[in-house]
Design an enzyme around this catalytic site. Structure first.
Site, mmCIF file in Angstrom:
data_model
loop_
_atom_site.group_PDB
_atom_site.id
_atom_site.type_symbol
_atom_site.label_atom_id
_atom_site.label_comp_id
_atom_site.label_asym_id
_atom_site.label_seq_id
_atom_site.Cartn_x
_atom_site.Cartn_y
_atom_site.Cartn_z
ATOM 1 C CB VAL A 220 47.175 20.837 62.798
ATOM 2 C CG1 VAL A 220 46.670 20.612 64.036
ATOM 3 C CG2 VAL A 220 48.311 22.038 62.864
ATOM 4 C CG HIS A 221 47.838 14.385 61.992
ATOM 5 N ND1 HIS A 221 49.115 14.926 62.099
ATOM 6 C CD2 HIS A 221 47.951 13.189 62.593
ATOM 7 C CE1 HIS A 221 49.924 13.801 63.000
ATOM 8 N NE2 HIS A 221 48.992 12.781 63.139
ATOM 9 N NE ARG A 222 48.340 12.537 67.983
ATOM 10 C CZ ARG A 222 49.630 12.118 68.591
ATOM 11 N NH1 ARG A 222 50.739 12.322 68.038
ATOM 12 N NH2 ARG A 222 49.619 11.836 69.889
ATOM 13 C CG ASP A 293 48.589 17.889 65.672
ATOM 14 O OD1 ASP A 293 49.457 17.378 64.830
ATOM 15 O OD2 ASP A 293 47.282 18.040 65.811
#
Ligand code: UD1
Length: 384
Positions: A220-222, A293
């Protein structure tokens, strides 16, 4: 000024085709790993520019090494900054590179700030822009990537659309000229790397003390998740509940996520450093489910036969939803837990040829070459 293979000035009356390609972030390194060698095989002289958007060893150098990508010819070293500043710095740096190289075209990949800057630099200097992975739409303009995609497509002269949906999206926006459906370059790399992934998987699982199909692989990094405190907390809560349900959760964290995870970690979730391409493919390919994501990982899960749960409200890879290979859950913890426990790989699997035949990069390189030669004959300048 760059010279041709025979050392002659290739600007005036030159014969060899020349492109400047722009990469800057992890998914672009993967795509360049397929297209750079294919362009070289097609006789195109490439100047590879690394913008420096991603600069940490595990975000950049490890991809060049692991995927045998030639060292960049130019490194702009722009580093991290807010969107405007980062895009502006790349734009400024690229202007010099394009002036010096006078290429036949600028090649950009995907939807990052490096893509947008490359496309704008080319368009402003009336150098044809080639967009690899054109026509993707999530229809959510809150995502910076969506803005980057739309703008890039509208200033591009040659648009390589990976799927039929992408071609339709472009047509709805009035873009039909220069659109070519070619399949997906990441699929190309995934197919080429499969023997290496299969050979390395058991050693990688052993190193991470994991058993195949006994864990969820998470990234998850967006920005839409990391920059919204409520969504971020909600996702962490969902992941902690997945871990509490008895499924191990392994999360190789992007630096932006790592920084946030310093403040609060989801209990029971194993946080690792960002991984190189090969290790990522091994761990995601042996996972029971992928929770992500990332646009690239949604596809890569499908390439490796692992069901995916997407922690976003919209995705540009709608075909994966239609085929039952991917489930959209947003940031709702209950939906995350339910989807992670119910995720199954459907018996029909990946629809055949959805992402092409695994040789997309050669098709793209040949189409670039044919179009550039035609443009030289007909226009002697900008635009196709
Ligand atoms: C970018 C892309 C995103 C893509 C992702 C792949 C845009 C708008 N977004 O997001 O679509 O999924 O790359 O990974 O271009 N950082 C480091 N070291 C690095 C790189 C980044 O520490 O090597 C940190 C910095 O604190 C930076 C933050 O990560 O501020 C975000 O980096 P940035 O390049 O702005 O975008 P990504 O989130 O990586």
């Amino acid at each position: 000024m760059k010279t041709g293979g025979d050392g002659t000035d290739t600007c005036a009356g030159r014969t060899s085709l020349r492109v400047v390609s722009v990469v800057g972030a992890r998914p672009q390194f993967v795509k360049a790993a397929a297209l750079s060698p294919a362009m070289r095989r097609a006789g195109i002289d490439e100047t590879l520019v690394h913008t420096g958007q991603h600069y940490d060893w595990e975000m950049s150098a490890t991809f060049f090494e692991g995927l045998s990508i030639p060292a960049p010819d130019v490194y702009l070293g722009v580093g991290s900054a807010p969107h405007g500043a980062q895009t502006g710095r790349i734009l400024e740096g690229l202007e010099h590179v394009l002036e010096e190289n006078a290429p036949d075209a600028v090649v950009v990949y995907g939807d990052t700030n490096s893509t947008l800057a490359g496309a704008l630099a080319g368009a402003k200097m009336q150098i044809p822009v080639v967009h690899v992975e054109a026509g993707l739409r999530s229809f959510d303009r809150r995502m910076p990537e969506e803005v980057n995609r739309v703008v890039t497509d509208h200033v591009s002269s040659l648009l390589f659309a990976p799927t039929a949906t992408a071609v339709r999206n472009l047509a709805k926006e009035g873009l039909t000229r220069g659109v070519v459906r070619t399949g997906d370059v990441m699929y190309n790399v995934a197919v080429a790397m499969t023997p290496a992934v299969e050979a390395a998987t058991s050693e990688v699982l052993e190193r991470f003390c994991l058993r195949a199909r006994s864990y969820a692989f998470v990234t998850v990094h967006r920005a839409e998740n990391t920059n919204d405190a409520q969504r971020w907390r909600s996702i962490l809560s969902g992941l902690a509940q997945v871990a509490a349900s008895g499924l191990a959760v392994v999360w190789p964290a992007h630096p932006r996520a790592s920084a946030l995870l310093e403040e609060a970690r989801p209990s029971g979730v194993r946080i690792e450093r960002a991984l190189p391409y090969l290790e990522t493919q091994c761990l995601l390919g042996a996972a029971r489910v992928v929770l992500t994501d990332s646009g690239g990982l949604q596809k890569e899960a499908a390439f490796r036969g692992v069901p995916c749960v997407t922690l976003r409200d919209a995705t540009e890879w709608v075909e994966l939803l239609d085929a039952g290979l991917n489930t959209l859950v947003g940031a709702d913890p209950e939906a995350i837990v339910r989807a992670a426990s119910e995720a199954r790989w459907p018996s029909a699997g990946l629809p055949p040829a959805l992402f092409g035949d695994g040789r997309t990069s050669s098709a793209i390189a040949e189409a670039i070459s044919a179009n550039l030669l035609m443009a030289r004959e007909h226009t002697h300048g900008a635009g196709w």
